[in-house]
Every structure is written in C-alpha cells, then in structure tokens.
Scaffold this motif. Structure first.
Motif, short mmCIF file in Angstrom:
data_model
loop_
_atom_site.label_atom_id
_atom_site.label_comp_id
_atom_site.label_asym_id
_atom_site.label_seq_id
_atom_site.Cartn_x
_atom_site.Cartn_y
_atom_site.Cartn_z
N SER A 26 0.80 -1.23 0.00
CA SER A 26 0.00 0.00 0.00
C SER A 26 0.83 1.29 0.00
O SER A 26 0.59 2.18 -0.82
CB SER A 26 -0.97 -0.01 1.19
OG SER A 26 -1.84 1.08 1.13
N THR A 60 0.95 4.28 -3.00
CA THR A 60 0.67 5.68 -2.68
C THR A 60 1.83 6.58 -3.11
O THR A 60 1.63 7.63 -3.72
CB THR A 60 0.43 5.84 -1.17
OG1 THR A 60 -0.68 5.02 -0.79
CG2 THR A 60 0.14 7.28 -0.81
N ALA A 104 2.12 6.93 -6.98
CA ALA A 104 1.05 7.77 -7.51
C ALA A 104 1.32 9.24 -7.21
O ALA A 104 1.08 10.13 -8.04
CB ALA A 104 -0.29 7.35 -6.93
N ARG A 105 1.82 9.51 -6.03
CA ARG A 105 2.08 10.90 -5.62
C ARG A 105 3.25 11.50 -6.40
O ARG A 105 3.19 12.64 -6.87
CB ARG A 105 2.38 10.96 -4.13
CG ARG A 105 2.57 12.38 -3.59
CD ARG A 105 2.83 12.41 -2.10
NE ARG A 105 4.13 11.82 -1.77
CZ ARG A 105 4.29 10.69 -1.12
NH1 ARG A 105 3.24 10.00 -0.70
NH2 ARG A 105 5.51 10.22 -0.87
N LEU A 155 -2.85 7.29 -10.99
CA LEU A 155 -3.93 7.73 -10.10
C LEU A 155 -5.05 6.70 -10.10
O LEU A 155 -5.66 6.42 -9.06
CB LEU A 155 -4.44 9.10 -10.53
CG LEU A 155 -3.39 10.21 -10.58
CD1 LEU A 155 -4.01 11.52 -11.05
CD2 LEU A 155 -2.72 10.39 -9.22
N ASN A 156 -5.30 6.11 -11.26
CA ASN A 156 -6.29 5.03 -11.34
C ASN A 156 -5.79 3.77 -10.65
O ASN A 156 -6.56 3.06 -10.00
CB ASN A 156 -6.62 4.72 -12.80
CG ASN A 156 -7.38 5.82 -13.48
OD1 ASN A 156 -8.14 6.54 -12.84
ND2 ASN A 156 -7.18 5.99 -14.78
N PHE A 164 -3.85 3.71 -8.09
CA PHE A 164 -4.01 3.99 -6.66
C PHE A 164 -5.44 3.74 -6.21
O PHE A 164 -5.68 3.07 -5.19
CB PHE A 164 -3.62 5.45 -6.38
CG PHE A 164 -3.91 5.90 -4.97
CD1 PHE A 164 -3.05 5.60 -3.93
CD2 PHE A 164 -5.05 6.64 -4.69
CE1 PHE A 164 -3.31 6.02 -2.62
CE2 PHE A 164 -5.33 7.07 -3.40
CZ PHE A 164 -4.46 6.75 -2.37
N GLN A 165 -6.40 4.23 -6.96
CA GLN A 165 -7.81 4.07 -6.60
C GLN A 165 -8.24 2.61 -6.66
O GLN A 165 -8.91 2.10 -5.75
CB GLN A 165 -8.69 4.92 -7.52
CG GLN A 165 -8.49 6.42 -7.34
CD GLN A 165 -9.25 7.24 -8.36
OE1 GLN A 165 -9.72 6.72 -9.38
NE2 GLN A 165 -9.39 8.53 -8.10
N LEU A 166 -7.84 1.93 -7.72
CA LEU A 166 -8.24 0.53 -7.89
C LEU A 166 -7.58 -0.35 -6.84
O LEU A 166 -8.21 -1.27 -6.30
CB LEU A 166 -7.88 0.05 -9.30
CG LEU A 166 -8.74 0.58 -10.43
CD1 LEU A 166 -8.11 0.25 -11.78
CD2 LEU A 166 -10.16 0.03 -10.35
N ASN A 219 -6.65 0.43 -3.81
CA ASN A 219 -7.28 0.62 -2.50
C ASN A 219 -8.68 0.03 -2.44
O ASN A 219 -9.10 -0.47 -1.39
CB ASN A 219 -7.29 2.11 -2.14
CG ASN A 219 -5.95 2.58 -1.63
OD1 ASN A 219 -5.57 2.34 -0.49
ND2 ASN A 219 -5.19 3.25 -2.49
N GLU A 220 -9.38 0.05 -3.57
CA GLU A 220 -10.67 -0.63 -3.63
C GLU A 220 -10.48 -2.13 -3.48
O GLU A 220 -11.22 -2.80 -2.74
CB GLU A 220 -11.37 -0.32 -4.95
CG GLU A 220 -12.74 -0.95 -5.10
CD GLU A 220 -13.39 -0.68 -6.44
OE1 GLU A 220 -14.48 -1.24 -6.70
OE2 GLU A 220 -12.81 0.09 -7.25
N LYS A 222 -9.49 -3.05 0.22
CA LYS A 222 -10.65 -3.05 1.12
C LYS A 222 -11.53 -4.27 0.87
O LYS A 222 -11.97 -4.95 1.81
CB LYS A 222 -11.47 -1.77 0.91
CG LYS A 222 -12.71 -1.65 1.79
CD LYS A 222 -13.38 -0.29 1.54
CE LYS A 222 -14.58 -0.11 2.46
NZ LYS A 222 -15.67 -1.07 2.18
#
Length: 230
Positions: free
Chosen positions: A102, A106, A109-110, A120-121, A123-125, A127-128, A131
């Motif tokens: 993780s 991050t 992406a940053r 950025l996608n 990162f979002q995917l 973390n989804e 979870k």
C-alpha cells in the motif's frame, strides 16, 4: 501421453488437470477462476489467439508439467484441509502483502502521477481491491467457510441460506477479478514505462504477483471447494 482435455473442456477443468496452464490463460487474458465455467472454444472469442494455437500451448505445458502440482493435489483433499491451506497459503500472505504494498502504491502515484495519470487510477483501484479482499477474507474465516463445512452434516438446517452465502462469496470474487483485470488493462499488462524508477517497477511487479496469487486462490475456492456443496 494422452492429453485429458479438448476444445470443449471447461477452462477451470483444464487448470485443475494442469495448474501451470493458468500462466497461458493469464497471458491471453482468459479468465480461469471467476469465469472458468466456460468451454475453451468459447473462451477464445475476442482474444488474441487462435483455438488451435492455444491448444498446442496448453498441450505443451501439460506434457512438461509434473502432476504433483499444488492444485492437482487439492482436488483429492478433504474440505477441511483445503480450507486450512487457503488460510495459510493465501489469506495470511494476502493480508501481509496488501498492507506492505500500500505505501509503495501511494508513493508512486504521488511522485509520478502528474506525468503518468494512469497511476492515479492504479491507486484508486488498488485501495478498492485492498478493502474488498481484506473484508472478504475476514468474513470467509469467521462465518462463510465454517458454514460451508456444516453442509457435510445432512441434519444441517437452513441449507439454502448457507448456499446463498457461498453464492455471495462468488460475486465478491467476480468483483475482485474485475478490479484486477482493470489494473492489468491500464498498466499495459503491468509493463512500466521507460522512465520508471525502481519503486515504480517494484509496484507493477508486485501487482502482477498479487494478481497471480489471487486468481489461484479464487480458482481453488470457486472450482474445487465450492462445487462440492453447490
């Protein structure tokens, strides 16, 4: 050596016979876990491979593989042993890898997201997915898998309700599989760009390894364990 599958065989059954064929299916983006209940002749539709060419590759892998492979062993194991294997081989390492990976996702992406917007996608995917999988494995261990074993007792009540919970697990597997497919798509098969730094390359490599482990994890449940009860 006679090959125990044909163009009409289900993809999941081919992987059960020769687990190393999963690498071939992954190469051509053919779903062998969530969508494994599909004949090989149908699975090639829209893929970048001809059916005869795919059969040749699968046959080569089958003939060169040892039949002591992990998945071949578990097809003949008790459900209790399979579940313990799932927890030790997949759940525990998955929990550790999701938490360890993780911060790298991050950071990349940053640092690189401005020049490589796909990060950025990612990162979002990621973390989804994190979870989803952490909640899923916790639920499996606490309730779903013990309920599944209870179906071995013919006196168990609420059998249809228990089976419904297993169907829900399959839907969650589908969702995780969809996220992984999106990750592979937007990363160009986890291929880092020429200007990628070491951490950038590390993230892509570990995401691809996470994909492979998750697909085998889901295959073991969807195509070996669950069908014993559903």
């Amino acid at each position: 050596m006679t090959v125990p599958f044909t163009t009409d065989s289900l993809v999941r059954d081919i992987v059960n016979e020769a687990p190393k064929t999963s690498d071939i299916f992954k190469k051509y983006r053919i779903d062998f876990c969530c969508g494994g209940n599909t004949p090989l002749s149908t699975a090639v539709n829209g893929k970048r491979v001809e059916l005869n060419e795919l059969m040749e590759e699968l046959t080569t892998v089958y003939e060169s593989s040892e039949q002591s492979d992990d998945m071949a062993i578990w097809t003949n194991s008790s459900s209790e042993d399979i579940i313990q294997h799932i927890i030790e081989r997949y759940h525990r390492p998955l929990d550790e890898e999701l938490h360890s990976l993780s911060p790298y996702v991050t950071k990349v992406a940053r640092v690189h997201g401005e020049n490589h917007s796909e990060l950025l996608n990612v990162f979002q995917l990621f973390n989804e997915l994190k979870k989803e999988l952490l909640e899923h494995t916790e639920k499996e261990e606490a309730t779903s898998l013990p309920l599944l074993l209870s179906l071995e007792d013919p006196q168990t009540e609420n059998r249809e309700e228990i089976i419904a919970t297993i169907r829900e697990l399959e839907k969650e597997h589908d969702h995780a599989g969809d996220i992984l497919k999106q990750l592979r798509e937007i990363t160009n098969d986890f291929t880092p760009p020429a200007d990628a730094c070491g951490t950038y390359r590390l993230v892509y490599k570990r995401l691809e390894m996470l994909e492979g482990d998750t697909f085998m994890h889901v295959h073991l449940e969807n195509n070996i364990l669950f069908p014993r009860y559903i």
